[in-house]
Design a protein around this motif. Structure first.
Motif, PDB file in Angstrom:
ATOM      1  N   SER A  11     -40.012  -7.385  56.981  1.00  0.00           N
ATOM      2  CA  SER A  11     -38.938  -8.465  56.913  1.00  0.00           C
ATOM      3  C   SER A  11     -37.290  -8.183  55.724  1.00  0.00           C
ATOM      4  O   SER A  11     -36.779  -8.824  55.883  1.00  0.00           O
ATOM      5  CB  SER A  11     -39.452  -9.472  55.590  1.00  0.00           C
ATOM      6  N   LYS A  12     -37.619  -7.321  55.953  1.00  0.00           N
ATOM      7  CA  LYS A  12     -35.177  -6.933  55.071  1.00  0.00           C
ATOM      8  C   LYS A  12     -35.140  -5.576  56.329  1.00  0.00           C
ATOM      9  O   LYS A  12     -33.828  -6.375  56.553  1.00  0.00           O
ATOM     10  CB  LYS A  12     -35.800  -5.351  54.342  1.00  0.00           C
ATOM     11  N   LEU A  13     -35.827  -6.189  58.049  1.00  0.00           N
ATOM     12  CA  LEU A  13     -34.538  -5.766  58.965  1.00  0.00           C
ATOM     13  C   LEU A  13     -33.718  -7.169  59.826  1.00  0.00           C
ATOM     14  O   LEU A  13     -34.128  -7.903  59.828  1.00  0.00           O
ATOM     15  CB  LEU A  13     -35.690  -5.423  60.012  1.00  0.00           C
ATOM     16  N   ASP A  14     -32.138  -6.250  59.779  1.00  0.00           N
ATOM     17  CA  ASP A  14     -31.806  -7.717  60.913  1.00  0.00           C
ATOM     18  C   ASP A  14     -32.456  -7.540  62.467  1.00  0.00           C
ATOM     19  O   ASP A  14     -33.193  -6.941  62.130  1.00  0.00           O
ATOM     20  CB  ASP A  14     -30.569  -6.761  60.702  1.00  0.00           C
ATOM     21  N   ARG A  15     -31.687  -8.450  62.700  1.00  0.00           N
ATOM     22  CA  ARG A  15     -32.328  -8.859  64.393  1.00  0.00           C
ATOM     23  C   ARG A  15     -32.487  -7.474  65.332  1.00  0.00           C
ATOM     24  O   ARG A  15     -33.248  -7.926  66.203  1.00  0.00           O
ATOM     25  CB  ARG A  15     -31.075  -9.918  64.529  1.00  0.00           C
ATOM     26  N   ALA A  16     -31.523  -6.874  65.178  1.00  0.00           N
ATOM     27  CA  ALA A  16     -30.919  -5.545  66.188  1.00  0.00           C
ATOM     28  C   ALA A  16     -32.246  -4.873  65.380  1.00  0.00           C
ATOM     29  O   ALA A  16     -32.793  -4.180  66.982  1.00  0.00           O
ATOM     30  CB  ALA A  16     -29.814  -4.823  65.702  1.00  0.00           C
ATOM     31  N   GLU A  17     -32.303  -4.476  64.356  1.00  0.00           N
ATOM     32  CA  GLU A  17     -33.437  -3.480  63.845  1.00  0.00           C
ATOM     33  C   GLU A  17     -35.025  -4.114  64.562  1.00  0.00           C
ATOM     34  O   GLU A  17     -35.792  -3.482  64.743  1.00  0.00           O
ATOM     35  CB  GLU A  17     -33.558  -3.169  62.995  1.00  0.00           C
ATOM     36  N   LEU A  18     -35.062  -5.593  64.207  1.00  0.00           N
ATOM     37  CA  LEU A  18     -35.764  -6.196  64.719  1.00  0.00           C
ATOM     38  C   LEU A  18     -36.686  -6.071  66.281  1.00  0.00           C
ATOM     39  O   LEU A  18     -37.785  -5.885  66.719  1.00  0.00           O
ATOM     40  CB  LEU A  18     -36.607  -7.634  64.200  1.00  0.00           C
ATOM     41  N   GLN A  35     -35.050  -4.070  67.911  1.00  0.00           N
ATOM     42  CA  GLN A  35     -35.752  -2.230  68.480  1.00  0.00           C
ATOM     43  C   GLN A  35     -36.581  -1.668  68.042  1.00  0.00           C
ATOM     44  O   GLN A  35     -37.944  -1.465  69.339  1.00  0.00           O
ATOM     45  CB  GLN A  35     -34.952  -1.137  67.874  1.00  0.00           C
ATOM     46  N   LEU A  36     -37.069  -2.574  66.574  1.00  0.00           N
ATOM     47  CA  LEU A  36     -38.811  -2.317  66.546  1.00  0.00           C
ATOM     48  C   LEU A  36     -39.971  -3.063  67.398  1.00  0.00           C
ATOM     49  O   LEU A  36     -41.107  -2.490  67.832  1.00  0.00           O
ATOM     50  CB  LEU A  36     -38.945  -2.575  65.189  1.00  0.00           C
ATOM     51  N   LEU A  37     -39.513  -3.976  67.779  1.00  0.00           N
ATOM     52  CA  LEU A  37     -40.155  -4.523  68.738  1.00  0.00           C
ATOM     53  C   LEU A  37     -40.581  -3.993  70.162  1.00  0.00           C
ATOM     54  O   LEU A  37     -41.891  -4.120  70.942  1.00  0.00           O
ATOM     55  CB  LEU A  37     -39.947  -6.496  69.192  1.00  0.00           C
ATOM     56  N   THR A  38     -39.187  -3.092  70.423  1.00  0.00           N
ATOM     57  CA  THR A  38     -39.562  -2.744  71.826  1.00  0.00           C
ATOM     58  C   THR A  38     -40.524  -1.212  70.969  1.00  0.00           C
ATOM     59  O   THR A  38     -41.624  -1.172  72.584  1.00  0.00           O
ATOM     60  CB  THR A  38     -38.534  -2.088  71.890  1.00  0.00           C
ATOM     61  N   VAL A  39     -40.747  -0.490  70.370  1.00  0.00           N
ATOM     62  CA  VAL A  39     -41.161   0.325  69.879  1.00  0.00           C
ATOM     63  C   VAL A  39     -42.521   0.205  70.095  1.00  0.00           C
ATOM     64  O   VAL A  39     -43.116   0.967  70.745  1.00  0.00           O
ATOM     65  CB  VAL A  39     -41.356   1.271  68.575  1.00  0.00           C
TER      66      VAL A  39
END
Length: 94
Positions: free
Chosen positions: A14-21, A23-27
């Protein structure tokens, strides 16, 4: 992360910004696309796994897959086998 409680993972996400989210979604999507080893193999997959696919000698040598028991420090195969049996017996004795 396997040792981290799920609630902590959600808090961290929940603390991630959009770009990090993204990237996480891709992983996560890549991970979900990996085959599930818990599913039984079908007959075609079993047939493929059972079909030998030997390497040509030139590739075996190039990959360094040559050697003898000696390169593993084993000079007498029978002696080594007996030693393994003795160790197993020691581990398993009641």
């Amino acid at each position: 992360m396997a040792d981290m409680p799920f609630e902590e993972i959600l808090t961290s996400v929940s603390k991630l910004d959009r770009a990090e989210l993204e990237q996480l979604l891709t992983v996560v999507q890549d991970r979900l696309a990996e085959p599930d080893d818990s599913e039984p193999l079908n007959e075609e997959e079993i047939k493929t796994l059972m079909t030998p696919d030997p390497l040509p000698p030139k590739e075996v040598i190039a990959l360094g897959l040559t050697g003898t028991w000696a390169h593993l420090g084993i000079n007498d195969g029978a002696e080594w086998v007996n030693e393994q049996k003795r160790k197993q017996w020691e581990r398993n004795k009641w």
